[in-house]
Design a protein around this motif. Sequence first.
Motif, PDB file in Angstrom:
ATOM      1  N   VAL A 130      -0.673  -5.541  -2.769  1.00  7.41           N
ATOM      2  CA  VAL A 130      -1.165  -6.062  -1.484  1.00  7.41           C
ATOM      3  C   VAL A 130      -0.395  -5.359  -0.384  1.00  7.41           C
ATOM      4  O   VAL A 130       0.828  -5.402  -0.366  1.00  7.41           O
ATOM      5  CB  VAL A 130      -0.926  -7.587  -1.367  1.00  7.41           C
ATOM      6  N   ARG A 131      -1.120  -4.684   0.480  1.00  4.17           N
ATOM      7  CA  ARG A 131      -0.425  -3.944   1.530  1.00  4.17           C
ATOM      8  C   ARG A 131      -1.173  -3.977   2.847  1.00  4.17           C
ATOM      9  O   ARG A 131      -2.338  -3.596   2.926  1.00  4.17           O
ATOM     10  CB  ARG A 131      -0.256  -2.490   1.085  1.00  4.17           C
ATOM     11  N   PHE A 132      -0.470  -4.452   3.880  1.00  2.00           N
ATOM     12  CA  PHE A 132      -0.996  -4.403   5.252  1.00  2.00           C
ATOM     13  C   PHE A 132      -0.380  -3.177   5.903  1.00  2.00           C
ATOM     14  O   PHE A 132       0.812  -2.910   5.745  1.00  2.00           O
ATOM     15  CB  PHE A 132      -0.583  -5.691   5.980  1.00  2.00           C
ATOM     16  N   LYS A 211      -9.887  -0.895  -9.361  1.00  2.00           N
ATOM     17  CA  LYS A 211     -10.604  -1.067  -8.095  1.00  2.00           C
ATOM     18  C   LYS A 211      -9.627  -1.414  -6.985  1.00  2.00           C
ATOM     19  O   LYS A 211      -8.644  -2.118  -7.216  1.00  2.00           O
ATOM     20  CB  LYS A 211     -11.619  -2.211  -8.215  1.00  2.00           C
ATOM     21  N   ARG A 212      -9.941  -0.898  -5.826  1.00  2.00           N
ATOM     22  CA  ARG A 212      -9.148  -1.245  -4.639  1.00  2.00           C
ATOM     23  C   ARG A 212     -10.116  -1.646  -3.537  1.00  2.00           C
ATOM     24  O   ARG A 212     -11.072  -0.933  -3.271  1.00  2.00           O
ATOM     25  CB  ARG A 212      -8.304  -0.030  -4.220  1.00  2.00           C
ATOM     26  N   ILE A 213      -9.885  -2.803  -2.937  1.00  2.00           N
ATOM     27  CA  ILE A 213     -10.736  -3.207  -1.809  1.00  2.00           C
ATOM     28  C   ILE A 213      -9.885  -3.174  -0.541  1.00  2.00           C
ATOM     29  O   ILE A 213      -8.769  -3.703  -0.518  1.00  2.00           O
ATOM     30  CB  ILE A 213     -11.410  -4.586  -2.047  1.00  2.00           C
ATOM     31  N   ALA A 347      -1.040  13.638   5.779  1.00  2.00           N
ATOM     32  CA  ALA A 347      -2.027  13.146   6.749  1.00  2.00           C
ATOM     33  C   ALA A 347      -3.409  13.531   6.241  1.00  2.00           C
ATOM     34  O   ALA A 347      -3.540  14.393   5.359  1.00  2.00           O
ATOM     35  CB  ALA A 347      -1.760  13.787   8.100  1.00  2.00           C
ATOM     36  N   HIS A 348      -4.449  12.920   6.795  1.00  2.00           N
ATOM     37  CA  HIS A 348      -5.804  13.306   6.413  1.00  2.00           C
ATOM     38  C   HIS A 348      -6.031  14.778   6.738  1.00  2.00           C
ATOM     39  O   HIS A 348      -5.682  15.245   7.830  1.00  2.00           O
ATOM     40  CB  HIS A 348      -6.831  12.453   7.164  1.00  2.00           C
ATOM     41  N   ASP A 349      -6.593  15.493   5.778  1.00  2.00           N
ATOM     42  CA  ASP A 349      -6.778  16.934   5.975  1.00  2.00           C
ATOM     43  C   ASP A 349      -8.076  17.395   5.323  1.00  2.00           C
ATOM     44  O   ASP A 349      -8.121  18.346   4.567  1.00  2.00           O
ATOM     45  CB  ASP A 349      -5.579  17.714   5.403  1.00  2.00           C
TER      46      ASP A 349
HETATM   47  C1  LIG Z   1      -0.579   5.807  -6.569  1.00  2.00           C
HETATM   48  C2  LIG Z   1      -0.916   4.326  -6.406  1.00  2.00           C
HETATM   49  C3  LIG Z   1      -1.903   4.131  -5.269  1.00  2.00           C
HETATM   50  C4  LIG Z   1       0.347   3.557  -6.032  1.00  2.00           C
HETATM   51  O1  LIG Z   1       1.268   3.764  -7.070  1.00  2.00           O
HETATM   52  P1  LIG Z   1       2.704   3.120  -7.012  1.00  2.00           P
HETATM   53  O2  LIG Z   1       3.425   3.453  -8.243  1.00  2.00           O
HETATM   54  O3  LIG Z   1       2.561   1.676  -6.689  1.00  2.00           O
HETATM   55  O4  LIG Z   1       3.381   4.005  -5.929  1.00  2.00           O
HETATM   56  P2  LIG Z   1       3.936   3.753  -4.492  1.00  2.00           P
HETATM   57  O5  LIG Z   1       3.925   2.325  -4.062  1.00  2.00           O
HETATM   58  O6  LIG Z   1       5.279   4.454  -4.484  1.00  2.00           O
HETATM   59  O7  LIG Z   1       2.913   4.543  -3.596  1.00  2.00           O
HETATM   60  C5  LIG Z   1       2.885   5.942  -3.586  1.00  2.00           C
HETATM   61  C6  LIG Z   1       2.643   6.356  -2.144  1.00  2.00           C
HETATM   62  O8  LIG Z   1       1.320   5.967  -1.785  1.00  2.00           O
HETATM   63  C7  LIG Z   1       1.363   5.119  -0.637  1.00  2.00           C
HETATM   64  N1  LIG Z   1       0.382   4.065  -0.799  1.00  2.00           N
HETATM   65  C8  LIG Z   1       0.264   3.248  -1.844  1.00  2.00           C
HETATM   66  N2  LIG Z   1      -0.771   2.414  -1.686  1.00  2.00           N
HETATM   67  C9  LIG Z   1      -1.309   2.723  -0.484  1.00  2.00           C
HETATM   68  C10 LIG Z   1      -2.419   2.239   0.253  1.00  2.00           C
HETATM   69  N3  LIG Z   1      -3.167   1.273  -0.231  1.00  2.00           N
HETATM   70  N4  LIG Z   1      -2.721   2.799   1.433  1.00  2.00           N
HETATM   71  C11 LIG Z   1      -1.958   3.800   1.921  1.00  2.00           C
HETATM   72  N5  LIG Z   1      -0.911   4.307   1.272  1.00  2.00           N
HETATM   73  C12 LIG Z   1      -0.575   3.777   0.090  1.00  2.00           C
HETATM   74  C13 LIG Z   1       2.742   4.554  -0.614  1.00  2.00           C
HETATM   75  O9  LIG Z   1       3.109   4.230   0.742  1.00  2.00           O
HETATM   76  C14 LIG Z   1       3.582   5.651  -1.183  1.00  2.00           C
HETATM   77  O10 LIG Z   1       3.935   6.560  -0.178  1.00  2.00           O
HETATM   78  P3  LIG Z   1       5.469   6.676   0.302  1.00  2.00           P
HETATM   79  O11 LIG Z   1       5.830   5.314   0.800  1.00  2.00           O
HETATM   80  O12 LIG Z   1       5.440   7.719   1.377  1.00  2.00           O
HETATM   81  O13 LIG Z   1       6.252   7.090  -0.919  1.00  2.00           O
HETATM   82  C15 LIG Z   1      -1.446   3.754  -7.730  1.00  2.00           C
HETATM   83  O14 LIG Z   1      -1.680   2.374  -7.588  1.00  2.00           O
HETATM   84  C16 LIG Z   1      -2.688   4.441  -8.205  1.00  2.00           C
HETATM   85  O15 LIG Z   1      -2.664   5.548  -8.730  1.00  2.00           O
HETATM   86  N6  LIG Z   1      -3.828   3.760  -8.042  1.00  2.00           N
HETATM   87  C17 LIG Z   1      -5.095   4.306  -8.529  1.00  2.00           C
HETATM   88  C18 LIG Z   1      -6.224   3.600  -7.881  1.00  2.00           C
HETATM   89  C19 LIG Z   1      -6.253   3.848  -6.419  1.00  2.00           C
HETATM   90  O16 LIG Z   1      -5.589   3.160  -5.661  1.00  2.00           O
HETATM   91  N7  LIG Z   1      -7.043   4.853  -6.015  1.00  2.00           N
HETATM   92  C20 LIG Z   1      -7.189   5.132  -4.642  1.00  2.00           C
HETATM   93  C21 LIG Z   1      -8.455   4.688  -4.163  1.00  2.00           C
HETATM   94  S1  LIG Z   1      -8.303   4.657  -2.409  1.00  2.00           S
HETATM   95  C22 LIG Z   1      -9.365   5.841  -1.793  1.00  2.00           C
HETATM   96  O17 LIG Z   1     -10.152   6.453  -2.449  1.00  2.00           O
HETATM   97  C23 LIG Z   1      -9.324   6.080  -0.383  1.00  2.00           C
HETATM   98  C24 LIG Z   1      -8.478   5.413   0.368  1.00  2.00           C
HETATM   99  C25 LIG Z   1      -8.434   5.645   1.776  1.00  2.00           C
HETATM  100  C26 LIG Z   1      -7.575   4.884   2.524  1.00  2.00           C
HETATM  101  C27 LIG Z   1      -7.455   5.088   3.866  1.00  2.00           C
HETATM  102  C28 LIG Z   1      -8.184   6.062   4.486  1.00  2.00           C
HETATM  103  O18 LIG Z   1      -8.047   6.304   5.792  1.00  2.00           O
HETATM  104  C29 LIG Z   1      -9.084   6.811   3.742  1.00  2.00           C
HETATM  105  C30 LIG Z   1      -9.200   6.603   2.407  1.00  2.00           C
END
Ligand SMILES: CC(C)(COP(=O)(O)OP(=O)(O)OC[C@H]1O[C@@H](n2cnc3c(N)ncnc32)[C@H](O)[C@@H]1OP(=O)(O)O)[C@@H](O)C(=O)NCCC(=O)NCCSC(=O)/C=C/c1ccc(O)cc1
Length: 359
Positions: A130-132, A211-213, A347-349
Amino acid sequence: MASTISTGLFNSWDVTNFVVNQGHGVKGLAEMGLETLPKPYVQPLEERITMSKTTHEESIPIIDVSNWNDPNVADSICNAAEKWGFFQIVNHGVPIHVLENVKDAAHGFFGLPAEEKRMYLKDHSPTNNVRFGTSFSPQAEKALEWKDYLSLFYVSDDEATAFWPPVCKDEALEFVKKSELVIRRLLEVLMKRLNVKEIDKTKELLLMGSKRINLNYYPKCPNPNLTVGVGRHSDVSALTLLLQDDIGGLYVRKMDGNSWIHVPPISESLVINVGDALQIMSNGRYKSIEHRVTANGSKNRVSVPIFVNPRPFDVIGPLLEVLENGEKPMYKQVLYSDYVKHFFKKAHDGKDTLEFAKI
Ligand SMILES: CC(C)(COP(=O)(O)OP(=O)(O)OC[C@H]1O[C@@H](n2cnc3c(N)ncnc32)[C@H](O)[C@@H]1OP(=O)(O)O)[C@@H](O)C(=O)NCCC(=O)NCCSC(=O)/C=C/c1ccc(O)cc1
Ligand SMILES: O=C(O)CCC(=O)C(=O)O
Ligand SMILES: [Fe+2]
């Protein structure tokens, strides 16, 4: 503080600290009655969305999916996924009240006082699921995006019930549940054209194992033309199902072109787009298309995407069924969480994330 911001005496560091670190979000900033856009939000000229680059004349396909057995429906879906990467569906079977309730719940969540939303910031949230947050990747961005979000990673009903914010959990969960069938049907149709006859348990997990919502909130903006709601990107999902409200502002890049096509809100419809994971698995046949969102000068907009993904520990690459016809793989095998982390780190690219998987 309102007057210091509007007179420009409030510096960039203060703005970023207020919005990002203190959890007021850009909504908190917008509600101070700003007359001009704070500097951290001013996008470089090339990233702004100008009328000269956009068109309302063309449109992505709108597909009536009331009859899944109609071969024309399947054809339209696969053609749209190949040619546009984006389409809208109507008569999809997700009840209208479910759609209305989740949009209302999004307004409900963002309407909470900052102290309550702050509990879900990365550093405070009781769970990583859960992340805001605000913007996309504030630490990596040259300019911030005019958007706040709540991101909910679905693990199980019990986990969602225990950890998702009470003000929106039932509505968000209901949207996830009620969209399961349409997601499955879409993937079945898309897989058939790839020579995948049935979605067995392994394929099911690979395509829709996680899934992510997200609940997105784009507050009314004082100078919408100088900033963006969301910058150019493609989704890293397999498939995204997006619910938007009636305000508009989503633009999709025309395939192999420089113009941007508006996705007009259609009441009761859902926008569907191919994500990078499906582009990779289909070896480039289905296209994950760049899209972006404008800021709005008069209204607060919400949108609710459901990202349908592989699981973090899945390894993804072109499907064997696709390569059986002798075509050369364009992408290597990558661990999906590595791919997603790479996406979130920058960043978005545009479509650059895909380079990570290219051979
Ligand atoms: C890599 C994940 C997302 C997190 O893994 P973790 O082991 O809990 O890792 P971290 O908590 O260390 O997160 C890795 C990095 O991603 C960032 N992050 C972790 N969730 C988030 C989060 N929901 N939001 C934006 N940063 C995050 C997080 O801040 C962190 O960055 P940093 O703090 O700089 O190390 C993991 O759950 C995973 O592989 N999930 C697979 C399912 C999944 O989430 N897929 C993505 C679907 S989302 C998608 O297609 C588009 C999203 C999107 C979103 C916004 C847009 O503008 C445009 C598009
Ligand atoms: O708000 C929208 O219409 C689209 C948002 C989006 O592209 C995303 O969250 O990935
Ligand atoms: Fe997106």
